[in-house]
Design a protein around this motif. Structure first.
Motif, PDB file in Angstrom:
ATOM      1  N   HIS A  74       4.552   2.859  -0.782  1.00  0.00           N
ATOM      2  CA  HIS A  74       3.952   2.005  -1.815  1.00  0.00           C
ATOM      3  C   HIS A  74       4.942   0.967  -2.347  1.00  0.00           C
ATOM      4  N   ARG A 105       5.925   9.217  -0.090  1.00  0.00           N
ATOM      5  CA  ARG A 105       4.749   8.642  -0.733  1.00  0.00           C
ATOM      6  C   ARG A 105       5.133   7.414  -1.560  1.00  0.00           C
ATOM      7  N   GLY A 106       6.201   7.540  -2.334  1.00  0.00           N
ATOM      8  CA  GLY A 106       6.676   6.384  -3.083  1.00  0.00           C
ATOM      9  C   GLY A 106       7.115   5.268  -2.165  1.00  0.00           C
ATOM     10  N   HIS A 119      -7.467  11.514  -5.333  1.00  0.00           N
ATOM     11  CA  HIS A 119      -6.952  10.270  -4.741  1.00  0.00           C
ATOM     12  C   HIS A 119      -8.092   9.302  -4.453  1.00  0.00           C
ATOM     13  N   MET A 152       3.523  10.904  -8.850  1.00  0.00           N
ATOM     14  CA  MET A 152       2.252  11.484  -8.427  1.00  0.00           C
ATOM     15  C   MET A 152       2.467  12.457  -7.282  1.00  0.00           C
ATOM     16  N   ASN A 173       4.057   6.421  -7.661  1.00  0.00           N
ATOM     17  CA  ASN A 173       3.594   7.300  -6.593  1.00  0.00           C
ATOM     18  C   ASN A 173       4.578   8.421  -6.305  1.00  0.00           C
ATOM     19  N   GLU A 180      -3.705  10.323   3.218  1.00  0.00           N
ATOM     20  CA  GLU A 180      -2.465  10.637   2.520  1.00  0.00           C
ATOM     21  C   GLU A 180      -2.362  12.115   2.143  1.00  0.00           C
TER      22      GLU A 180
END
Length: 254
Positions: free
Chosen positions: A197, A193-194, A232, A211, A208, A163
């Motif tokens: 997830h 990224r979100g 991570h 983050m 996320n 990631e």
């Protein structure tokens, strides 16, 4: 836009669709499937790190090793492209800080960010489940074997490398080469990224996303991806190995 810049942006799209962009599409499909069940979202369980053949540990281990190896191929591809196509002067590893030149700096930042995000992330996850916007995530579902803990640790490290090298190191490096505005790639990277997830629920997406914004902002200041890989990896190790302790922690505050 120059022809070379268009080619780089096409390359970015291809690499992402082969890796975490593909995961984001499947995560969207997963959350649609979960939302269309009669069971409320926070009463559903999302299981990750599962066994393929729990009754045959040797074959299960072979599956786990394959699942550890093949997701990293897009990372190898991204580094290869950086090394051969519009190669940065510093080379693919140094340009993003994915090397061992500053171990003390990397470990210090990695553990420091982990301490902050780890506590905040756990609190946010518990709140998201309580609010009904997230599933209950079961993070360690491998059959008990001598290799169970090492595989979970390696899975955490694999996630960190996959990631952060792709979504931060590679993506930000290539975007810089195209001359694009950096705030754009910080936001786009965080949303992707979100997105991958979302299979956990909207809490996983929002947590996320935040983050990703923090990691993107931090990378632009320290210009090293290794601390983010460490953070991570530590977050996932804590989540995978600490999962059995979560009910105990929750009982303390109930």
């Amino acid at each position: 836009m120059r022809v070379g810049d268009r080619r780089l942006r096409a390359e970015i799209g291809i690499v992402l669709l082969l890796s975490l962009g593909q995961s984001a599409v499947y995560a969207v499909l997963s959350i649609i499937e979960k939302l269309t069940r009669p069971t409320p979202l926070n009463q559903q369980t999302t299981a990750i790190n599962t066994s393929a053949t729990p009754d045959r540990p040797w074959l299960d281990l072979a599956y786990q090793l394959a699942w550890l190896t093949f997701p990293l191929i897009p990372v190898v591809l991204a580094l290869h492209l950086l090394a051969t196509q519009r190669r940065p002067d510093e080379g693919p590893f140094r340009v993003m800080g994915f090397d061992l030149r500053r171990p003390g700096f990397d470990l210090g930042w990695g553990f420091g960010v982990f301490a902050v995000i780890g506590v905040a992330g756990l609190a946010f996850y518990l709140a998201a489940v309580e609010l009904g916007i997230n599933t209950q995530v079961s993070t360690a579902n491998l059959a008990a074997a001598w290799w169970t803990v090492p595989v979970l640790v390696l899975r955490a490290i694999m996630n960190g490398v996959l990631e952060e090298v792709l979504m931060i190191g590679y993506l930000f490096t290539r975007w810089t080469q195209t001359g694009g505005r950096m705030w754009v790639i910080v936001v786009v990277s965080a949303f992707i990224r979100g997105g991958y997830h979302l299979y956990q629920g909207f809490g996983g997406f929002l947590g996320n996303l935040v983050m990703g914004l923090v990691f993107g902002w931090l990378y632009l200041r320290i210009r090293r991806v290794m601390p983010l890989v460490i953070t991570h990896s530590l977050l996932d190790i804590a989540a995978f190995l600490g999962a059995p302790l979560l009910p105990v922690v929750m009982a303390w505050f109930s």
